[in-house]
Write an enzyme that holds these catalytic residues in place. Sequence first.
Site, mmCIF file in Angstrom:
data_model
loop_
_atom_site.group_PDB
_atom_site.id
_atom_site.type_symbol
_atom_site.label_atom_id
_atom_site.label_comp_id
_atom_site.label_asym_id
_atom_site.label_seq_id
_atom_site.Cartn_x
_atom_site.Cartn_y
_atom_site.Cartn_z
ATOM 1 N N ARG A 64 0.808 -1.220 0.000
ATOM 2 C CA ARG A 64 0.000 0.000 0.000
ATOM 3 C C ARG A 64 0.847 1.277 0.000
ATOM 4 O O ARG A 64 0.317 2.365 -0.194
ATOM 5 C CB ARG A 64 -0.947 -0.013 1.216
ATOM 6 C CG ARG A 64 -2.108 -0.962 1.024
ATOM 7 C CD ARG A 64 -2.830 -1.250 2.334
ATOM 8 N NE ARG A 64 -2.090 -2.194 3.170
ATOM 9 C CZ ARG A 64 -2.473 -2.567 4.395
ATOM 10 N NH1 ARG A 64 -3.570 -2.053 4.936
ATOM 11 N NH2 ARG A 64 -1.767 -3.434 5.084
ATOM 12 N N ASN A 82 38.984 40.759 5.525
ATOM 13 C CA ASN A 82 37.718 41.106 4.881
ATOM 14 C C ASN A 82 37.817 40.809 3.390
ATOM 15 O O ASN A 82 38.738 41.269 2.721
ATOM 16 C CB ASN A 82 37.410 42.593 5.085
ATOM 17 C CG ASN A 82 35.965 42.907 4.698
ATOM 18 O OD1 ASN A 82 35.062 42.758 5.509
ATOM 19 N ND2 ASN A 82 35.767 43.313 3.457
ATOM 20 N N ASN A 121 38.377 27.875 -8.136
ATOM 21 C CA ASN A 121 39.064 26.680 -7.642
ATOM 22 C C ASN A 121 39.170 25.570 -8.677
ATOM 23 O O ASN A 121 39.884 24.607 -8.465
ATOM 24 C CB ASN A 121 38.343 26.145 -6.395
ATOM 25 C CG ASN A 121 36.880 25.809 -6.666
ATOM 26 O OD1 ASN A 121 36.266 26.370 -7.567
ATOM 27 N ND2 ASN A 121 36.338 24.899 -5.895
ATOM 28 N N SER A 172 36.695 44.499 -3.932
ATOM 29 C CA SER A 172 35.479 43.916 -4.489
ATOM 30 C C SER A 172 35.748 43.337 -5.869
ATOM 31 O O SER A 172 36.661 43.778 -6.568
ATOM 32 C CB SER A 172 34.388 44.988 -4.589
ATOM 33 O OG SER A 172 33.981 45.368 -3.299
#
Length: 485
Positions: free
Chosen positions: A19, A385, A394, A413
């Site tokens: 079932r 940072n 990578n 950045s």
Amino acid sequence: MSANSPAAVVVLAAGEGTRMKSATPKVLHEICGRSLIGHVLEAAYALSPERLVTVVGFAREKVVAHLGTIAPDVRTAYQSEQKGTGHAVRIGLEELGGAVDGTVIVVCGDTPLLTGATLRKLAETHTGDGNAVTVLTAEVPDATGYGRIVRDGESGAVTAIVEHKDATEAQRAIREINSGVFAFDGQLLAKALGKVRTDNSQGEEYLTDVLGILREAGHRVGAAVTGDHEEIAGINNRVQLAEARRTLNDRLLTGAMLAGVTVVDPASTWIDATVTYEQDALVHPGTQLHGATHLGEGAEVGPNTRLTNTRVGAGARVDNTVAYDSEVGEQASVGPFAYLRPGTRLGLKAKAGTFVEMKNSNIGEGTKVPHLSYVGDATIGDFTNIGAASVFVNYDGEAKHHTTVGSHCKTGSDNMFVAPVTVGDGAYTAAGSVITKDVPAGSLAVARGQQRNIEGWVARKRPGSAAARAAEASSGKPGNPAGGS
Ligand code: UD1
Ligand code: MG
């Protein structure tokens, strides 16, 4: 092993579970981080039985392979044809070398809500009352499909168990049902199993018939009634699977809350049986905690967070995050909208911020990767940072390589760190740089094209355009660089 430990536990798990309508055998379906049979074994092990055997049959290879991963020392017996619960127990006892001295507990592999405590009570009632057999029963709102407990009108003693399919109308009105869990005297069980017949509606050897056989032979037959009928629910279809999951989840969350965890919305919080926590952890709505996940003291997770095998340190904050096989340091901060993949380790007060993905990386104490970045296969020192929109490149298409960034670095950045590459302690990198060569400690790396301004280009090449008009109008305005026409 205590003096009250049963001599053996037999777990019945040979049935197909038609079932469920599934390619997966019924007992391997999961709720709260464990297979159905995994939950049953957990309850059985709580009794510290001398021996435990699981009877397998349908999809035997899959079930045995699964048992090998969750309970490597468990014995299995093979019931090649499912000829009934009585037959299955017979096969199980054969694996143990035949009749067993002492108490034999029989449980079904599809009752995941059963607890060790209830099994222990059953065993105690059984030995305390000196019974040949004790059946665990409960009154249920809807007894359809279950074996009914027939009691003597005067004494109230259990006289027989009648299967739903074999029951009369009057018997079907009985709401006390057989849970499928029994305690037996091992020797009497083996003898009685030899007398079980197959003249019933299913043509099967019913284990339940042992009860009537023993009673007729003059032995004591008893019942242990449990007040919690949900605990003995057998799972036969996916509706019952979902109900059991909800019930077990509620039970686990209740345990967490009573242990000092704030669960803001139990209805939308899902927790595996294997999750651990410390007090004052706080779980926001829409959170799923899986596997060996641990919440440290005062850790705050969610909303909308899924953590698998992830340790969250004391006082850390994890918001709208998916994490696997990771470690979040004390007071660290993750998200909103972060993805931590296996092998991510964030140190004390470190940060993996918004739209940040990490894998197989060590992020040092106080180091921040605040925005829109991918950090893969990296080691970053302390108090560094990483600028917004940085990518740790990578993968060269064939192999993965490692990047090392030192402590107290400030990377610009939109940097690409093309691995393998190392950035020394205290170094800076300029925004927009593609770092392909090692950066010595304390230096500034600039790896981008020089900017060139072609003055008057818009007026010459796009005369009459909105841009040209804007440039024209701005000439001489304060704050605007000279140029334009
Ligand atoms: C059984 C009981 C019923 C009880 C109910 C509780 C019998 C005859 N009936 O009914 O009184 O109310 O459980 O849920 O015992 N199994 C085997 N080999 C077999 C048959 C079954 O290993 O040949 C295993 C199944 O995998 C399952 C368990 O025994 O784990 C119970 O079998 P199932 O077919 O579900 O029995 P029910 O009809 O539910
Ligand atoms: Mg059943």
